[in-house]
Design an enzyme around this catalytic site. Structure first.
Site, PDB file in Angstrom:
ATOM      1  N   SER A   1       0.840  -1.190   0.000  1.00 34.16           N
ATOM      2  CA  SER A   1       0.000   0.000   0.000  1.00 34.16           C
ATOM      3  C   SER A   1       0.878   1.243   0.000  1.00 34.16           C
ATOM      4  O   SER A   1       1.860   1.318   0.731  1.00 34.16           O
ATOM      5  CB  SER A   1      -0.888  -0.024   1.245  1.00 34.16           C
ATOM      6  OG  SER A   1      -1.262   1.275   1.613  1.00 34.16           O
TER       7      SER A   1
ATOM      8  N   GLY B   1       0.466   4.925   0.803  1.00 31.51           N
ATOM      9  CA  GLY B   1      -0.354   6.023   1.324  1.00 31.51           C
ATOM     10  C   GLY B   1       0.418   7.337   1.314  1.00 31.51           C
ATOM     11  O   GLY B   1       1.570   7.391   0.889  1.00 31.51           O
ATOM     12  N   LYS B   2      -0.234   8.378   1.807  1.00 32.45           N
ATOM     13  CA  LYS B   2       0.403   9.691   1.851  1.00 32.45           C
ATOM     14  C   LYS B   2       1.426   9.778   2.965  1.00 32.45           C
ATOM     15  O   LYS B   2       2.418  10.466   2.864  1.00 32.45           O
ATOM     16  CB  LYS B   2      -0.655  10.779   2.088  1.00 32.45           C
ATOM     17  CG  LYS B   2      -1.405  11.181   0.834  1.00 32.45           C
ATOM     18  CD  LYS B   2      -2.082  12.532   0.990  1.00 32.45           C
ATOM     19  CE  LYS B   2      -3.171  12.551   2.051  1.00 32.45           C
ATOM     20  NZ  LYS B   2      -4.424  11.866   1.695  1.00 32.45           N
ATOM     21  N   GLU B   3       1.148   9.076   4.070  1.00 30.42           N
ATOM     22  CA  GLU B   3       2.001   9.188   5.246  1.00 30.42           C
ATOM     23  C   GLU B   3       2.957   8.022   5.408  1.00 30.42           C
ATOM     24  O   GLU B   3       3.996   8.150   6.039  1.00 30.42           O
ATOM     25  CB  GLU B   3       1.123   9.296   6.496  1.00 30.42           C
ATOM     26  CG  GLU B   3       0.359  10.570   6.548  1.00 30.42           C
ATOM     27  CD  GLU B   3      -1.100  10.387   6.910  1.00 30.42           C
ATOM     28  OE1 GLU B   3      -1.460   9.318   7.417  1.00 30.42           O
ATOM     29  OE2 GLU B   3      -1.871  11.326   6.674  1.00 30.42           O
ATOM     30  N   ALA B   4       2.562   6.899   4.867  1.00 32.95           N
ATOM     31  CA  ALA B   4       3.385   5.698   5.029  1.00 32.95           C
ATOM     32  C   ALA B   4       3.195   4.777   3.833  1.00 32.95           C
ATOM     33  O   ALA B   4       2.201   4.858   3.127  1.00 32.95           O
ATOM     34  CB  ALA B   4       2.978   4.970   6.306  1.00 32.95           C
TER      35      ALA B   4
ATOM     36  N   LYS C   1       5.898  -1.404   7.609  1.00 34.13           N
ATOM     37  CA  LYS C   1       5.267  -0.088   7.418  1.00 34.13           C
ATOM     38  C   LYS C   1       6.324   0.996   7.610  1.00 34.13           C
ATOM     39  O   LYS C   1       6.940   1.079   8.669  1.00 34.13           O
ATOM     40  CB  LYS C   1       4.118   0.083   8.417  1.00 34.13           C
ATOM     41  CG  LYS C   1       3.306   1.355   8.217  1.00 34.13           C
ATOM     42  CD  LYS C   1       2.065   1.355   9.112  1.00 34.13           C
ATOM     43  CE  LYS C   1       1.205   2.582   8.881  1.00 34.13           C
ATOM     44  NZ  LYS C   1      -0.002   2.580   9.740  1.00 34.13           N
TER      45      LYS C   1
ATOM     46  N   ASP D   1      -9.291   5.672  14.942  1.00 33.29           N
ATOM     47  CA  ASP D   1      -9.532   5.766  13.492  1.00 33.29           C
ATOM     48  C   ASP D   1     -10.188   4.472  13.020  1.00 33.29           C
ATOM     49  O   ASP D   1      -9.839   3.915  11.988  1.00 33.29           O
ATOM     50  CB  ASP D   1      -8.206   6.015  12.753  1.00 33.29           C
ATOM     51  CG  ASP D   1      -8.416   6.456  11.304  1.00 33.29           C
ATOM     52  OD1 ASP D   1      -9.565   6.819  10.939  1.00 33.29           O
ATOM     53  OD2 ASP D   1      -7.448   6.429  10.521  1.00 33.29           O
TER      54      ASP D   1
ATOM     55  N   TYR E   1     -12.084   1.279   6.605  1.00 33.38           N
ATOM     56  CA  TYR E   1     -10.776   1.373   5.940  1.00 33.38           C
ATOM     57  C   TYR E   1      -9.650   0.765   6.785  1.00 33.38           C
ATOM     58  O   TYR E   1      -8.549   0.567   6.288  1.00 33.38           O
ATOM     59  CB  TYR E   1     -10.438   2.831   5.619  1.00 33.38           C
ATOM     60  CG  TYR E   1     -11.387   3.416   4.598  1.00 33.38           C
ATOM     61  CD1 TYR E   1     -11.135   3.283   3.235  1.00 33.38           C
ATOM     62  CD2 TYR E   1     -12.562   4.054   5.004  1.00 33.38           C
ATOM     63  CE1 TYR E   1     -12.015   3.796   2.298  1.00 33.38           C
ATOM     64  CE2 TYR E   1     -13.452   4.560   4.078  1.00 33.38           C
ATOM     65  CZ  TYR E   1     -13.167   4.429   2.720  1.00 33.38           C
ATOM     66  OH  TYR E   1     -14.050   4.917   1.791  1.00 33.38           O
TER      67      TYR E   1
ATOM     68  N   ASP F   1      -3.808  -0.282  11.745  1.00 33.95           N
ATOM     69  CA  ASP F   1      -3.603   1.182  11.757  1.00 33.95           C
ATOM     70  C   ASP F   1      -3.886   1.803  13.128  1.00 33.95           C
ATOM     71  O   ASP F   1      -4.772   2.644  13.272  1.00 33.95           O
ATOM     72  CB  ASP F   1      -4.508   1.806  10.672  1.00 33.95           C
ATOM     73  CG  ASP F   1      -3.922   3.080  10.089  1.00 33.95           C
ATOM     74  OD1 ASP F   1      -2.850   3.509  10.545  1.00 33.95           O
ATOM     75  OD2 ASP F   1      -4.543   3.645   9.167  1.00 33.95           O
TER      76      ASP F   1
HETATM   77  N1  ADP Z   1      -0.234  -6.199   8.796  1.00 26.89           N
HETATM   78  C1  ADP Z   1      -0.637  -5.995   7.540  1.00 26.89           C
HETATM   79  N2  ADP Z   1      -0.726  -7.025   6.670  1.00 26.89           N
HETATM   80  C2  ADP Z   1      -1.134  -6.826   5.390  1.00 26.89           C
HETATM   81  N3  ADP Z   1      -1.465  -5.625   4.894  1.00 26.89           N
HETATM   82  C3  ADP Z   1      -1.397  -4.549   5.724  1.00 26.89           C
HETATM   83  C4  ADP Z   1      -0.982  -4.678   7.073  1.00 26.89           C
HETATM   84  N4  ADP Z   1      -1.000  -3.449   7.647  1.00 26.89           N
HETATM   85  C5  ADP Z   1      -1.425  -2.605   6.685  1.00 26.89           C
HETATM   86  N5  ADP Z   1      -1.662  -3.250   5.516  1.00 26.89           N
HETATM   87  C6  ADP Z   1      -2.125  -2.658   4.257  1.00 26.89           C
HETATM   88  O1  ADP Z   1      -1.553  -1.367   4.129  1.00 26.89           O
HETATM   89  C7  ADP Z   1      -2.580  -0.362   4.113  1.00 26.89           C
HETATM   90  C8  ADP Z   1      -2.116   0.868   4.876  1.00 26.89           C
HETATM   91  O2  ADP Z   1      -1.846   0.520   6.217  1.00 26.89           O
HETATM   92  P1  ADP Z   1      -2.419   1.373   7.417  1.00 26.89           P
HETATM   93  O3  ADP Z   1      -1.789   0.844   8.658  1.00 26.89           O
HETATM   94  O4  ADP Z   1      -3.915   1.393   7.372  1.00 26.89           O
HETATM   95  O5  ADP Z   1      -1.806   2.814   7.135  1.00 26.89           O
HETATM   96  P2  ADP Z   1      -2.405   4.157   6.520  1.00 26.89           P
HETATM   97  O6  ADP Z   1      -3.889   3.982   6.326  1.00 26.89           O
HETATM   98  O7  ADP Z   1      -2.089   5.165   7.561  1.00 26.89           O
HETATM   99  O8  ADP Z   1      -1.655   4.353   5.251  1.00 26.89           O
HETATM  100  C9  ADP Z   1      -3.805  -1.031   4.705  1.00 26.89           C
HETATM  101  O9  ADP Z   1      -4.995  -0.456   4.207  1.00 26.89           O
HETATM  102  C10 ADP Z   1      -3.638  -2.465   4.235  1.00 26.89           C
HETATM  103  O10 ADP Z   1      -4.078  -2.567   2.891  1.00 26.89           O
HETATM  104 MG    MG Z   2      -5.341   2.864   7.239  1.00 26.93          MG
END
Ligand code: ADP
Ligand code: MG
Length: 271
Positions: A57, A59-62, A78, A196, A200, A214
């Site tokens: 994934s 994202g904007k922050e990670a 992450k 949060d 999502y 998250d």
């Molecule tokens: N432990 C994990 N195993 C598999 N996929 C993950 C896991 N943690 C996060 N993801 C994937 O990465 C995305 C972003 O992670 P998340 O922790 O929600 O961070 P953010 O929403 O702040 O970007 C999640 O929506 C999911 O699709």
């Molecule tokens: Mg998230």
């Protein structure tokens, strides 16, 4: 710097290391700064991760990557960006007021992001230790958090929002009850509010089960925003299951908040 109960060092092999370095650079170098690459390199040297694979994934922050351990374990790695000024404003309110970060004064954006990573790790560890269905935390270092990869083969489980079109009414009822159950564990056993909780940040496992993800913004009841965050979580979840998922028999948010108030009062020895 490494806080970790699971990691056991293994003997090192030089030629393996060289290959992994190249993979690592190819995977993350274009997106992350030099210090982040060094942090990942350090995690490899400490034999926490063996190599990094594709992006799960962005994202904007990670960004989340699929990583592999030395025994073939799959990890979600992450990585927080250390230069997002917008993000900085958003996260300060979850750090200031949390007694676990009392006296913490960020020197710069980087140190704030490091604290945030540590906070997510600690929240994950606390939730995991009281039986909440979250990915098992492995370790963290600087702006990198390593946890259990939640998925089948190399595919992550779908988020609730993604799974929604395929779910039956019965599935949705099951998931709704599981979400309430997990949230009660987070609040009553973990002494935290997720902060949060939404479609999502909930993954759906076939079978049917859920995984909560998250958790960086989670704070304990001492935080002045605790009840506002909890109210917001409860309203979001209720709205989703009622309006988007079409379940009629959802609890009133205020009813759920009462349950949490009672269990937290008991915890304090009040009731
Ligand atoms: N432990 C994990 N195993 C598999 N996929 C993950 C896991 N943690 C996060 N993801 C994937 O990465 C995305 C972003 O992670 P998340 O922790 O929600 O961070 P953010 O929403 O702040 O970007 C999640 O929506 C999911 O699709
Ligand atoms: Mg998230």
């Amino acid at each position: 710097m490494i806080e970790d109960e699971y990691y056991e060092p293994l003997p090192r092999r030089r030629e393996e290391k060289r290959v992994k370095d190249r993979d690592l650079y190819e995977t993350v170098e274009e997106v992350f700064d030099h210090r982040t690459v060094l942090t990942l390199y350090s995690l490899i040297r400490r034999r926490v991760i063996k190599r990094m694979n594709g992006v799960v994934s962005a994202g904007k922050e990670a960004r989340v990557y699929l990583g592999y351990g030395w025994r073939g374990e799959r990890y979600a790695v992450k990585i927080y960006f250390t230069s997002t000024a917008m993000f900085k404003k958003g996260i300060l309110k979850y750090i200031i007021g949390d007694p676990r970060f009392e006296g913490f004064k960020p020197r710069d954006t980087r140190s704030l992001i490091y604290a945030w990573t540590r906070k997510e790790y600690r929240n994950l560890r606390r939730m995991h230790s009281v039986g909440v269905k979250v990915p098992r935390p492995v370790t963290y270092m600087n702006n990198v958090l390593v946890m259990e990869f939640m998925g089948e083969d190399n595919r992550r489980y779908p988020l609730l929002i993604e799974a929604l079109p395929e779910l039956t009414r019965e599935d949705l009822e099951t998931i709704y009850n599981l979400v309430l159950e997990e949230n009660e564990k987070i609040v009553c056993r973990g002494g935290l509010v997720h902060g949060d909780l939404s479609e999502y940040n909930i993954m759906v496992k076939p079978g049917i089960d859920i995984v909560i993800i998250d958790v960086g913004q989670a704070v304990p009841p001492e935080h002045p925003g605790f009840w506002d965050f909890l109210r917001r979580d409860v309203y979001n979840i209720t709205r989703f299951f009622n309006e988007e998922a079409g379940l009629e028999n959802v609890y009133e948010p205020e009813e759920l908040l009462e349950v949490y108030k009672e269990c937290l009062a008991e915890e304090k020895g009040g009731v």
